[in-house]
Each structure stands twice: as structure tokens, then as C-alpha cells.
Design a protein around this motif. Sequence first.
Motif, PDB file in Angstrom:
ATOM      1  N   VAL A 172     -21.780  70.754  41.483  1.00 19.75           N
ATOM      2  CA  VAL A 172     -20.411  70.442  41.085  1.00 19.75           C
ATOM      3  C   VAL A 172     -19.724  69.772  42.268  1.00 19.75           C
ATOM      4  O   VAL A 172     -19.873  70.188  43.419  1.00 19.75           O
ATOM      5  N   SER A 173     -18.990  68.718  42.002  1.00 21.52           N
ATOM      6  CA  SER A 173     -18.259  68.001  43.035  1.00 21.52           C
ATOM      7  C   SER A 173     -16.812  68.483  43.059  1.00 21.52           C
ATOM      8  O   SER A 173     -16.152  68.574  42.020  1.00 21.52           O
ATOM      9  N   ILE A 174     -16.337  68.810  44.272  1.00 18.21           N
ATOM     10  CA  ILE A 174     -14.951  69.230  44.477  1.00 18.21           C
ATOM     11  C   ILE A 174     -14.270  68.130  45.278  1.00 18.21           C
ATOM     12  O   ILE A 174     -14.663  67.845  46.413  1.00 18.21           O
ATOM     13  N   CYS A 175     -13.272  67.504  44.695  1.00 17.36           N
ATOM     14  CA  CYS A 175     -12.641  66.341  45.321  1.00 17.36           C
ATOM     15  C   CYS A 175     -11.570  66.773  46.321  1.00 17.36           C
ATOM     16  O   CYS A 175     -10.663  67.544  45.983  1.00 17.36           O
ATOM     17  N   ALA A 176     -11.682  66.272  47.546  1.00 16.69           N
ATOM     18  CA  ALA A 176     -10.671  66.526  48.569  1.00 16.69           C
ATOM     19  C   ALA A 176      -9.576  65.457  48.554  1.00 16.69           C
ATOM     20  O   ALA A 176      -8.414  65.747  48.836  1.00 16.69           O
ATOM     21  N   LYS A 177      -9.970  64.235  48.214  1.00 21.18           N
ATOM     22  CA  LYS A 177      -9.030  63.104  48.251  1.00 21.18           C
ATOM     23  C   LYS A 177      -9.592  61.967  47.414  1.00 21.18           C
ATOM     24  O   LYS A 177     -10.798  61.746  47.374  1.00 21.18           O
ATOM     25  N   ASP A 178      -8.691  61.241  46.739  1.00 18.42           N
ATOM     26  CA  ASP A 178      -9.076  59.992  46.091  1.00 18.42           C
ATOM     27  C   ASP A 178      -8.030  58.932  46.431  1.00 18.42           C
ATOM     28  O   ASP A 178      -7.277  59.105  47.406  1.00 18.42           O
ATOM     29  N   SER A 179      -7.967  57.867  45.656  1.00 18.43           N
ATOM     30  CA  SER A 179      -7.045  56.786  45.996  1.00 18.43           C
ATOM     31  C   SER A 179      -5.583  57.208  45.920  1.00 18.43           C
ATOM     32  O   SER A 179      -4.701  56.526  46.467  1.00 18.43           O
ATOM     33  N   SER A 180      -5.306  58.320  45.251  1.00 19.26           N
ATOM     34  CA  SER A 180      -3.934  58.825  45.143  1.00 19.26           C
ATOM     35  C   SER A 180      -3.527  59.649  46.355  1.00 19.26           C
ATOM     36  O   SER A 180      -2.349  59.949  46.530  1.00 19.26           O
ATOM     37  N   GLY A 181      -4.495  60.042  47.179  1.00 17.72           N
ATOM     38  CA  GLY A 181      -4.214  60.897  48.320  1.00 17.72           C
ATOM     39  C   GLY A 181      -4.933  62.233  48.202  1.00 17.72           C
ATOM     40  O   GLY A 181      -5.747  62.446  47.298  1.00 17.72           O
ATOM     41  N   PRO A 182      -4.649  63.165  49.113  1.00 16.62           N
ATOM     42  CA  PRO A 182      -5.330  64.464  49.094  1.00 16.62           C
ATOM     43  C   PRO A 182      -4.921  65.315  47.892  1.00 16.62           C
ATOM     44  O   PRO A 182      -3.770  65.271  47.446  1.00 16.62           O
ATOM     45  N   TYR A 183      -5.877  66.084  47.416  1.00 16.45           N
ATOM     46  CA  TYR A 183      -5.582  67.120  46.424  1.00 16.45           C
ATOM     47  C   TYR A 183      -5.138  68.379  47.162  1.00 16.45           C
ATOM     48  O   TYR A 183      -5.330  68.505  48.385  1.00 16.45           O
ATOM     49  N   ASN A 184      -4.538  69.312  46.432  1.00 17.52           N
ATOM     50  CA  ASN A 184      -3.965  70.490  47.073  1.00 17.52           C
ATOM     51  C   ASN A 184      -5.012  71.235  47.899  1.00 17.52           C
ATOM     52  O   ASN A 184      -6.062  71.632  47.374  1.00 17.52           O
ATOM     53  N   TYR A 185      -4.719  71.423  49.174  1.00 19.37           N
ATOM     54  CA  TYR A 185      -5.694  71.995  50.102  1.00 19.37           C
ATOM     55  C   TYR A 185      -6.023  73.448  49.768  1.00 19.37           C
ATOM     56  O   TYR A 185      -7.187  73.865  49.790  1.00 19.37           O
ATOM     57  N   LYS A 186      -4.993  74.227  49.441  1.00 11.11           N
ATOM     58  CA  LYS A 186      -5.227  75.646  49.136  1.00 11.11           C
ATOM     59  C   LYS A 186      -6.090  75.806  47.895  1.00 11.11           C
ATOM     60  O   LYS A 186      -6.996  76.648  47.848  1.00 11.11           O
ATOM     61  N   LEU A 187      -5.842  74.981  46.873  1.00 16.02           N
ATOM     62  CA  LEU A 187      -6.650  75.071  45.661  1.00 16.02           C
ATOM     63  C   LEU A 187      -8.082  74.612  45.946  1.00 16.02           C
ATOM     64  O   LEU A 187      -9.040  75.228  45.469  1.00 16.02           O
ATOM     65  N   ARG A 188      -8.228  73.558  46.728  1.00 16.82           N
ATOM     66  CA  ARG A 188      -9.571  73.108  47.072  1.00 16.82           C
ATOM     67  C   ARG A 188     -10.343  74.206  47.812  1.00 16.82           C
ATOM     68  O   ARG A 188     -11.506  74.486  47.503  1.00 16.82           O
ATOM     69  N   GLN A 189      -9.704  74.843  48.773  1.00 14.46           N
ATOM     70  CA  GLN A 189     -10.370  75.908  49.525  1.00 14.46           C
ATOM     71  C   GLN A 189     -10.679  77.112  48.640  1.00 14.46           C
ATOM     72  O   GLN A 189     -11.710  77.781  48.814  1.00 14.46           O
ATOM     73  N   HIS A 190      -9.801  77.389  47.699  1.00 15.37           N
ATOM     74  CA  HIS A 190     -10.039  78.473  46.741  1.00 15.37           C
ATOM     75  C   HIS A 190     -11.278  78.189  45.896  1.00 15.37           C
ATOM     76  O   HIS A 190     -12.127  79.073  45.693  1.00 15.37           O
ATOM     77  N   LEU A 191     -11.411  76.964  45.452  1.00 14.05           N
ATOM     78  CA  LEU A 191     -12.582  76.579  44.651  1.00 14.05           C
ATOM     79  C   LEU A 191     -13.863  76.662  45.482  1.00 14.05           C
ATOM     80  O   LEU A 191     -14.906  77.125  44.996  1.00 14.05           O
TER      81      LEU A 191
END
Length: 348
Positions: free
Chosen positions: A257-276
Amino acid sequence: MNHINEKEIVSYIKELVSIPSPSGYTEQAIKYTAAFMESKQVPYQITNKGALLATLKGKDDSCHRLLTAHVDTLGAMVKEIKPNGRLKLTMIGGFRWNSVEGEYCKIHTAGGDVITGTILINQTSVHVYKNAGDAKRDEETIEVRIDAVVNSKAETEDVGISVGDFVSFEPRVEETKTGFLKSRHLDDKASVGILLHIIELIQAGKIELAYTTHFLISNNEEIGYGGNSNIPDKTVEYLAVDMGAIGEGQTTDEYSVSICAKDSSGPYNYKLRQHLVSLAKANDVDYRVDIYPYYGSDASAAIRAGFDVVHGLIGPGIDASHAFERTHLSSLKHTANLIAHYLQSELV
């Protein structure tokens, strides 16, 4: 989770990719998901934009989560009927013309008929065109050879084709003995299939929702505004389930499974990413954290629209995105597992 059955996910995906649904022409695909919700007794509504929003109560109803996947795909529309009866196209979604050259297609006429054809460059025959391989592939050179006896614009119009008719690409879906699923439109019908299986497990009592959760099956993601509305007021976390992009320099593969840290829109929420990531580590879910340089999701569309939510993006790894795509059953299973554990976890 032992309850995840990737074969059931694949069965949903095969049915979904076989329903033509380029952005703007998604009614039948949405009807398929609506019939699924009715069969599982899941309450839902069809939005004014034509998306489907289903809701399942969780143990805590004070704060809500929303997961989304999109049923719309790449496609085209008839731009012009040429004097020789063939068709010029205009793109729906962001792909390259070479990725659909030689593909079978369907023209969905305004009168309700379906006429088949093949997408070709107008200098295909190497016996006639010396530089056929070097010619530029663009809206001027790509055409549709329709499967009808036509040799003029008038004859093509007589069979019912007109400017503005939608054109869908054949999926050519195939499951291999080695566990790969090959098809066009795995972006994002692979994720829709995963969410349908997750809902099935929730309704069977095999996943207990920590919070009331909404499932938005969006229908305009490929053109940028699929998941930017119809977000219930109590929603605090918004997780887009969409494809993970594979290529040189990427960590994403077809097996995790791929967990996205950032795309062309900018970073995704850091706390949610770390939770995942923490959930994946704790539950033996194979994952990759990655950055998608030329990408946007329904979650980023919601942020742009001004919604005050924590946003994240995960999905199965899909090779050759926006072309002839492929993933592996293990990627589907790991993605479903991470979603299942996430839905039973605490808010970030």
C-alpha cells in the motif's frame, strides 16, 4: 486482517472496469455502486453532482470520518467529424495520446446507441507513410476509425454520431496466474472495489467502526473537482483512497500500500500520515511512503475548496498509470488491511 478477501475485491474491480464511465458519463457506474449499497442495506444518497454518499454509524457519532474513491475514468469526447467520416477527439482527463493509440473504443451516441471503433494515428500504415513512427501524436493526428460503412461526414452523422458524444476506452481486464490484475481504469476502480469490500465486512460485523464513517464514491476526480463537496459537517478526517504512482525514483510498488506524503498540491497531513504508518507497522501491513510529483486527489480538492479537515491519501500501487495499468493482489490486500485498521483506530 484475516477477513480481507482479495479475490472478492478483484470481482468488484472486474465488474467496475467493464462499465464505461469517463468523467461526465458516470451514471451507470454510480448505479452499480448504488445497487451494491442497497444489497448490503447501506443508507446512501446521490448528490446533485451525481456522486454517491453512503453513511455507516460508528461507536462515536460526535466526530466523523470520510473515505473517498472515484469511479470516473479517463476517456474522450467527439470533437469533430472529419470529411472522411473518421473522428477527431478531445481528451477527458490527463493522459498522453500514445497511451491509447491502437486501443478499441466505444462511441456513446446521444441517441443511446453504442458504436465501436479503434483509436489510430492518421498515418498508420507503414506501407504508405514513410515516417509513421515519427509523426506527432496529438489531437490533430489521432483519430477514431469507426466500425461502420462510412466514408463521409454525412454518413457518420447518419449512423447517429455527433460532436459531444462520449468515447470510452476498452479496459481489456485480465487476472494472471501470478496474481497480477491488468486493466485500464484501475485508477481508481481498484480503490472503489476495495471500499465496497470494506463496506461488506462492516455490514457483516467483521469490522467495527470507531466513528461514524461516510463513503463518497466521487465521479469527477479526473477533472479536478470530484470530492470537493458533500462533506458532512461532523467530518474531521478525510482519507482519499486512490492509486499509488510507480516509476523511477518512486518507492511505491505493485505489492504494497502506498501512503502519500506529498503531491502537486503540497504535503498531506503529517499526523494522519504518521498514524497510518504506525498502523501499518503494528499490523504487518506492507507499505511505502512516497511523493507523487504530478498528482492531485479528491482530498486535496477538498482542502482547496476550503474544508477544515485532516486529509490523507493512500492506495494500491498501480504501474503505468493513465495508460495500460497493472497491480498485484497483494497490493489490494495490504491497502484493504490498512483501511480496516484505520477505521477501527482513534482519531489523530
